[in-house]
Design a protein around this motif. Structure first.
Motif, PDB file in Angstrom:
ATOM      1  N   VAL A  54       0.812  -1.219   0.000  1.00  0.00           N
ATOM      2  CA  VAL A  54       0.000   0.000   0.000  1.00  0.00           C
ATOM      3  C   VAL A  54       0.842   1.264   0.000  1.00  0.00           C
ATOM      4  O   VAL A  54       1.993   1.264   0.409  1.00  0.00           O
ATOM      5  CB  VAL A  54      -0.954   0.046   1.216  1.00  0.00           C
ATOM      6  N   THR A  55       0.215   2.338  -0.479  1.00  0.00           N
ATOM      7  CA  THR A  55       0.771   3.675  -0.452  1.00  0.00           C
ATOM      8  C   THR A  55      -0.316   4.600   0.074  1.00  0.00           C
ATOM      9  O   THR A  55      -1.487   4.402  -0.215  1.00  0.00           O
ATOM     10  CB  THR A  55       1.191   4.125  -1.873  1.00  0.00           C
ATOM     11  N   TRP A  56       0.063   5.607   0.858  1.00  0.00           N
ATOM     12  CA  TRP A  56      -0.906   6.585   1.327  1.00  0.00           C
ATOM     13  C   TRP A  56      -0.226   7.926   1.528  1.00  0.00           C
ATOM     14  O   TRP A  56       0.983   8.014   1.638  1.00  0.00           O
ATOM     15  CB  TRP A  56      -1.573   6.114   2.619  1.00  0.00           C
ATOM     16  N   THR A  57      -1.024   8.969   1.538  1.00  0.00           N
ATOM     17  CA  THR A  57      -0.536  10.313   1.812  1.00  0.00           C
ATOM     18  C   THR A  57      -1.106  10.749   3.158  1.00  0.00           C
ATOM     19  O   THR A  57      -1.820  10.003   3.816  1.00  0.00           O
ATOM     20  CB  THR A  57      -0.967  11.289   0.707  1.00  0.00           C
ATOM     21  N   THR A  58      -0.811  11.971   3.559  1.00  0.00           N
ATOM     22  CA  THR A  58      -1.311  12.462   4.843  1.00  0.00           C
ATOM     23  C   THR A  58      -2.831  12.442   4.879  1.00  0.00           C
ATOM     24  O   THR A  58      -3.495  12.494   3.849  1.00  0.00           O
ATOM     25  CB  THR A  58      -0.826  13.890   5.111  1.00  0.00           C
ATOM     26  N   SER A  59      -3.355  12.347   6.051  1.00  0.00           N
ATOM     27  CA  SER A  59      -4.795  12.346   6.340  1.00  0.00           C
ATOM     28  C   SER A  59      -5.515  11.101   5.846  1.00  0.00           C
ATOM     29  O   SER A  59      -6.741  11.091   5.789  1.00  0.00           O
ATOM     30  CB  SER A  59      -5.469  13.592   5.780  1.00  0.00           C
ATOM     31  N   GLN A 103       1.596  11.578   8.279  1.00  0.00           N
ATOM     32  CA  GLN A 103       2.604  11.524   7.226  1.00  0.00           C
ATOM     33  C   GLN A 103       2.310  10.346   6.313  1.00  0.00           C
ATOM     34  O   GLN A 103       1.698   9.374   6.735  1.00  0.00           O
ATOM     35  CB  GLN A 103       3.998  11.373   7.835  1.00  0.00           C
ATOM     36  N   GLY A 104       2.739  10.452   5.081  1.00  0.00           N
ATOM     37  CA  GLY A 104       2.471   9.402   4.109  1.00  0.00           C
ATOM     38  C   GLY A 104       3.504   8.301   4.129  1.00  0.00           C
ATOM     39  O   GLY A 104       4.534   8.402   4.770  1.00  0.00           O
ATOM     40  N   GLY A 105       3.187   7.242   3.401  1.00  0.00           N
ATOM     41  CA  GLY A 105       4.106   6.130   3.248  1.00  0.00           C
ATOM     42  C   GLY A 105       3.938   5.536   1.865  1.00  0.00           C
ATOM     43  O   GLY A 105       2.897   5.704   1.232  1.00  0.00           O
ATOM     44  N   SER A 106       4.956   4.882   1.351  1.00  0.00           N
ATOM     45  CA  SER A 106       4.852   4.343  -0.001  1.00  0.00           C
ATOM     46  C   SER A 106       5.399   2.932  -0.083  1.00  0.00           C
ATOM     47  O   SER A 106       6.324   2.572   0.636  1.00  0.00           O
ATOM     48  CB  SER A 106       5.603   5.239  -0.987  1.00  0.00           C
ATOM     49  N   SER A 107       4.787   2.162  -0.955  1.00  0.00           N
ATOM     50  CA  SER A 107       5.190   0.778  -1.227  1.00  0.00           C
ATOM     51  C   SER A 107       5.447  -0.004   0.051  1.00  0.00           C
ATOM     52  O   SER A 107       6.488  -0.633   0.222  1.00  0.00           O
ATOM     53  CB  SER A 107       6.424   0.766  -2.124  1.00  0.00           C
ATOM     54  N   THR A 108       4.481   0.015   0.929  1.00  0.00           N
ATOM     55  CA  THR A 108       4.635  -0.606   2.225  1.00  0.00           C
ATOM     56  C   THR A 108       3.986  -1.984   2.250  1.00  0.00           C
ATOM     57  O   THR A 108       2.829  -2.132   1.905  1.00  0.00           O
ATOM     58  CB  THR A 108       3.998   0.287   3.310  1.00  0.00           C
TER      59      THR A 108
END
Length: 120
Positions: A54-59, A103-108
């Motif tokens: 998964v990837t996500w941005t803030t909020s 805070q966001g996260g990517s390719s997790t």
């Protein structure tokens, strides 16, 4: 072996099913396992990702909490994606018992989160 004032009169442990909102599932099927400890009106939740990327941005949101938090901002915690240098904060709002990522996260593939909040 203590007096009654030293005993816990409201202690509970259990599991909960985390759900994601507004995350991007890059591959696989996202899944997670959650556990909680409730002592009085305080709850500490932990979740760990068991599938997907998964990837996500803030909020972005993590929902499905075992107990509804008190109104407004009454909880906080942290997340990591399994790397020693990647992580951030999460905040609790009483909007559908949802945790919001600051805070966001990517390719997790290894998202882990813990937070403590106060009940209504």
């Amino acid at each position: 072996s203590g007096t009654s004032s030293e005993l816990l009169d409201d202690y509970e442990e259990g599991t909960w099913t985390p759900t994601i909102g507004n995350f991007t599932v890059n591959s696989g099927t996202w899944g997670a396992t959650g556990r909680y400890i409730k002592i009085g009106n305080s709850v500490t939740v932990t979740m760990w990702q068991t599938g997907g990327n998964v990837t996500w941005t803030t909020s972005k949101q993590l929902a499905g909490l075992p107990f509804a938090p008190i109104a407004s901002l009454y909880g906080a915690g942290t997340w990591t994606n399994g790397s020693p240098n990647a992580g951030g904060q999460v905040f609790m709002y009483n909007v559908g018992s949802t945790i919001y990522f600051a805070q966001g996260g990517s390719s997790t593939t290894d998202l882990v989160m813990t937070a403590t909040y106060i009940l209504t």
